[in-house]
Design a protein around this motif. Sequence first.
Motif, PDB file in Angstrom:
ATOM      1  N   PHE A  40     -11.305  -5.785  19.963  1.00  0.00           N
ATOM      2  CA  PHE A  40     -11.208  -6.785  21.037  1.00  0.00           C
ATOM      3  C   PHE A  40     -12.515  -6.829  21.831  1.00  0.00           C
ATOM      4  O   PHE A  40     -13.030  -7.891  22.165  1.00  0.00           O
ATOM      5  CB  PHE A  40     -10.041  -6.464  21.968  1.00  0.00           C
ATOM      6  CG  PHE A  40      -8.806  -6.073  21.215  1.00  0.00           C
ATOM      7  CD1 PHE A  40      -8.152  -6.998  20.417  1.00  0.00           C
ATOM      8  CD2 PHE A  40      -8.316  -4.778  21.262  1.00  0.00           C
ATOM      9  CE1 PHE A  40      -7.028  -6.646  19.687  1.00  0.00           C
ATOM     10  CE2 PHE A  40      -7.198  -4.413  20.537  1.00  0.00           C
ATOM     11  CZ  PHE A  40      -6.556  -5.346  19.750  1.00  0.00           C
ATOM     12  N   GLU A  41     -13.041  -5.637  22.109  1.00  0.00           N
ATOM     13  CA  GLU A  41     -14.290  -5.569  22.874  1.00  0.00           C
ATOM     14  C   GLU A  41     -15.470  -6.106  22.060  1.00  0.00           C
ATOM     15  O   GLU A  41     -16.221  -6.957  22.524  1.00  0.00           O
ATOM     16  CB  GLU A  41     -14.553  -4.115  23.291  1.00  0.00           C
ATOM     17  CG  GLU A  41     -15.813  -3.963  24.124  1.00  0.00           C
ATOM     18  CD  GLU A  41     -16.096  -2.512  24.497  1.00  0.00           C
ATOM     19  OE1 GLU A  41     -15.198  -1.660  24.374  1.00  0.00           O
ATOM     20  OE2 GLU A  41     -17.229  -2.247  24.924  1.00  0.00           O
ATOM     21  N   SER A  89      -7.033  -8.970  24.013  1.00  0.00           N
ATOM     22  CA  SER A  89      -7.632 -10.111  24.684  1.00  0.00           C
ATOM     23  C   SER A  89      -8.445 -10.912  23.686  1.00  0.00           C
ATOM     24  O   SER A  89      -9.406 -10.401  23.123  1.00  0.00           O
ATOM     25  CB  SER A  89      -8.533  -9.586  25.817  1.00  0.00           C
ATOM     26  OG  SER A  89      -8.971 -10.641  26.606  1.00  0.00           O
ATOM     27  N   ILE A  90      -8.029 -12.143  23.419  1.00  0.00           N
ATOM     28  CA  ILE A  90      -8.701 -12.946  22.395  1.00  0.00           C
ATOM     29  C   ILE A  90      -9.405 -14.119  23.063  1.00  0.00           C
ATOM     30  O   ILE A  90      -8.760 -15.060  23.517  1.00  0.00           O
ATOM     31  CB  ILE A  90      -7.685 -13.385  21.323  1.00  0.00           C
ATOM     32  CG1 ILE A  90      -7.204 -12.123  20.616  1.00  0.00           C
ATOM     33  CG2 ILE A  90      -8.282 -14.416  20.384  1.00  0.00           C
ATOM     34  CD1 ILE A  90      -6.449 -12.307  19.358  1.00  0.00           C
ATOM     35  N   ASN A  91     -10.732 -14.014  23.147  1.00  0.00           N
ATOM     36  CA  ASN A  91     -11.490 -15.096  23.788  1.00  0.00           C
ATOM     37  C   ASN A  91     -12.152 -15.980  22.721  1.00  0.00           C
ATOM     38  O   ASN A  91     -11.941 -15.805  21.512  1.00  0.00           O
ATOM     39  CB  ASN A  91     -12.528 -14.519  24.773  1.00  0.00           C
ATOM     40  CG  ASN A  91     -13.575 -13.650  24.080  1.00  0.00           C
ATOM     41  OD1 ASN A  91     -13.728 -13.692  22.853  1.00  0.00           O
ATOM     42  ND2 ASN A  91     -14.297 -12.863  24.860  1.00  0.00           N
ATOM     43  N   TRP A 140     -15.673  -7.897  19.055  1.00  0.00           N
ATOM     44  CA  TRP A 140     -15.599  -9.298  18.632  1.00  0.00           C
ATOM     45  C   TRP A 140     -15.649 -10.208  19.857  1.00  0.00           C
ATOM     46  O   TRP A 140     -16.202 -11.302  19.797  1.00  0.00           O
ATOM     47  CB  TRP A 140     -14.327  -9.554  17.812  1.00  0.00           C
ATOM     48  CG  TRP A 140     -14.407  -8.994  16.422  1.00  0.00           C
ATOM     49  CD1 TRP A 140     -15.154  -7.937  15.992  1.00  0.00           C
ATOM     50  CD2 TRP A 140     -13.690  -9.463  15.275  1.00  0.00           C
ATOM     51  NE1 TRP A 140     -14.938  -7.718  14.652  1.00  0.00           N
ATOM     52  CE2 TRP A 140     -14.043  -8.624  14.188  1.00  0.00           C
ATOM     53  CE3 TRP A 140     -12.761 -10.477  15.055  1.00  0.00           C
ATOM     54  CZ2 TRP A 140     -13.525  -8.803  12.909  1.00  0.00           C
ATOM     55  CZ3 TRP A 140     -12.233 -10.656  13.777  1.00  0.00           C
ATOM     56  CH2 TRP A 140     -12.620  -9.823  12.723  1.00  0.00           C
ATOM     57  N   GLY A 141     -15.091  -9.750  20.952  1.00  0.00           N
ATOM     58  CA  GLY A 141     -15.150 -10.536  22.194  1.00  0.00           C
ATOM     59  C   GLY A 141     -16.570 -10.688  22.702  1.00  0.00           C
ATOM     60  O   GLY A 141     -16.877 -11.612  23.462  1.00  0.00           O
ATOM     61  N   GLU A 142     -17.453  -9.761  22.280  1.00  0.00           N
ATOM     62  CA  GLU A 142     -18.876  -9.871  22.641  1.00  0.00           C
ATOM     63  C   GLU A 142     -19.683 -10.485  21.501  1.00  0.00           C
ATOM     64  O   GLU A 142     -20.914 -10.507  21.548  1.00  0.00           O
ATOM     65  CB  GLU A 142     -19.433  -8.475  22.972  1.00  0.00           C
ATOM     66  CG  GLU A 142     -18.850  -7.890  24.246  1.00  0.00           C
ATOM     67  CD  GLU A 142     -19.247  -6.438  24.474  1.00  0.00           C
ATOM     68  OE1 GLU A 142     -19.989  -5.870  23.641  1.00  0.00           O
ATOM     69  OE2 GLU A 142     -18.804  -5.865  25.482  1.00  0.00           O
ATOM     70  N   ARG A 173     -15.254 -16.187  21.712  1.00  0.00           N
ATOM     71  CA  ARG A 173     -16.199 -15.511  20.807  1.00  0.00           C
ATOM     72  C   ARG A 173     -15.441 -14.743  19.730  1.00  0.00           C
ATOM     73  O   ARG A 173     -15.846 -14.710  18.573  1.00  0.00           O
ATOM     74  CB  ARG A 173     -17.125 -14.563  21.592  1.00  0.00           C
ATOM     75  CG  ARG A 173     -18.050 -15.311  22.534  1.00  0.00           C
ATOM     76  CD  ARG A 173     -19.164 -14.436  23.037  1.00  0.00           C
ATOM     77  NE  ARG A 173     -20.297 -14.444  22.120  1.00  0.00           N
ATOM     78  CZ  ARG A 173     -21.429 -13.796  22.336  1.00  0.00           C
ATOM     79  NH1 ARG A 173     -21.575 -13.071  23.423  1.00  0.00           N
ATOM     80  NH2 ARG A 173     -22.413 -13.854  21.480  1.00  0.00           N
ATOM     81  N   TYR A 174     -14.340 -14.134  20.128  1.00  0.00           N
ATOM     82  CA  TYR A 174     -13.484 -13.442  19.153  1.00  0.00           C
ATOM     83  C   TYR A 174     -13.019 -14.445  18.095  1.00  0.00           C
ATOM     84  O   TYR A 174     -13.123 -14.206  16.887  1.00  0.00           O
ATOM     85  CB  TYR A 174     -12.289 -12.835  19.892  1.00  0.00           C
ATOM     86  CG  TYR A 174     -11.391 -11.940  19.059  1.00  0.00           C
ATOM     87  CD1 TYR A 174     -11.358 -10.564  19.264  1.00  0.00           C
ATOM     88  CD2 TYR A 174     -10.552 -12.456  18.077  1.00  0.00           C
ATOM     89  CE1 TYR A 174     -10.529  -9.742  18.517  1.00  0.00           C
ATOM     90  CE2 TYR A 174      -9.726 -11.646  17.325  1.00  0.00           C
ATOM     91  CZ  TYR A 174      -9.715 -10.285  17.547  1.00  0.00           C
ATOM     92  OH  TYR A 174      -8.893  -9.484  16.803  1.00  0.00           O
TER      93      TYR A 174
END
Lengths: 83, 294
Positions: free
Chosen positions: B39-40, B9-11, B42-44, B13-14
């Motif tokens: 993913f977790e 999952s690339i959002n 970098w996503g945060e 913030r990532y």
Amino acid sequence: MESIITIPVDLWPRRGGWRGKVISIFKKPNERVEKGEPIAEVEIEKAVLVIESPFDGVIREVLVSPGDSVGPGSGLFKVEVFG
Amino acid sequence: MDKVRLRVSINDRYASIVKLVSGLKIATVCEGALCPNIFECWGEGVATFMIMGDTCTRGCRFCYVKKGKPQPLDLEEPYRVAEAVRILGLDYVTITSVDRDDLPDGGASQFAETISMVKRLNPNVKVEVLIPDFRGDLNALKTVVDVKPDVIAHNIETVRRLTTTVRDWRAGYEQSLMVLKYIKVFNPSIITKSSILLGLGETFDEVIEAMRDLRSVGVDILVLSQYLRPSPKQLPVAKMYKIEEFKILEDIAYKIGFSYVVAHPLARTSYKAREAYYEAIKRLGLSGNAKSSN
């Protein structure tokens, strides 16, 4: 607008040399797909990667088959993108 | 053997971390080790910086980080890491490195300079470093301790019997215990931390022995995680531990006396490091004015 869903190149961006094998494809041509929905699974040595759709649309073509070798940037689906 | 499933999952913030670390030319262990938590984290908006390049002088057989002859030290790197911390707005940063046996001090002065620069540019940030063993050089270790990072982690990685199989020949079980012991000798107020990778062929009793050994040298935070083979070049996985087995080991670890235990298949040394630190100091009665949550 037509677009290709690929395996993200930003996955471990500076270690792009990894390869994996397609093990599951969850979508067929003409099926709708939503952003964030799992569309395929790719097995690498360390884990199974569950690939999400990056946008809403309709699948036009499946570009891979189970067993195919793939890596960062490999095309998985051709999609008609909404909006 | 069932593999772990990771949701890719690339959002936004990532994507912003990708841009930042590439632009500043800072390596991350998240990429270097194909970390499953990328993913977790970098996503945060959280990454673990890996200083002194992306090439390690050692050949540990569980690790995916590039091995070979490293590049010369980049003397501007401490500033760039400090700048990345500022741009990301972190209040807790984890910094690790490749091993640099080619340098006279094993890279200790670069660690010290990076810690100091991060604190200078970000006065309220807590700094956790995951250091190599500096080949047991206590002067090098003291160089890092003296700039007072909030947490110093050093991993024994595996049980005593498997150390020579799993780790590089220059590493040593006793040497790592000595490093952890002397951090506390030099500065007892620094929180120490160590990780054990499970699934490399160790027995349950050997894990308990390793936990006791770590606690005997004053380690505060223990991380237990599942070894996942990064590529066919690394050691095969001997066993996938069940969540219930992690729970049993976690309970034993608390009985042995650790202040905080992170026990989960996907736990890694820097995973949820901030939470582990604040919980540990709370339980040690050191929290004072420390902020325990966002």
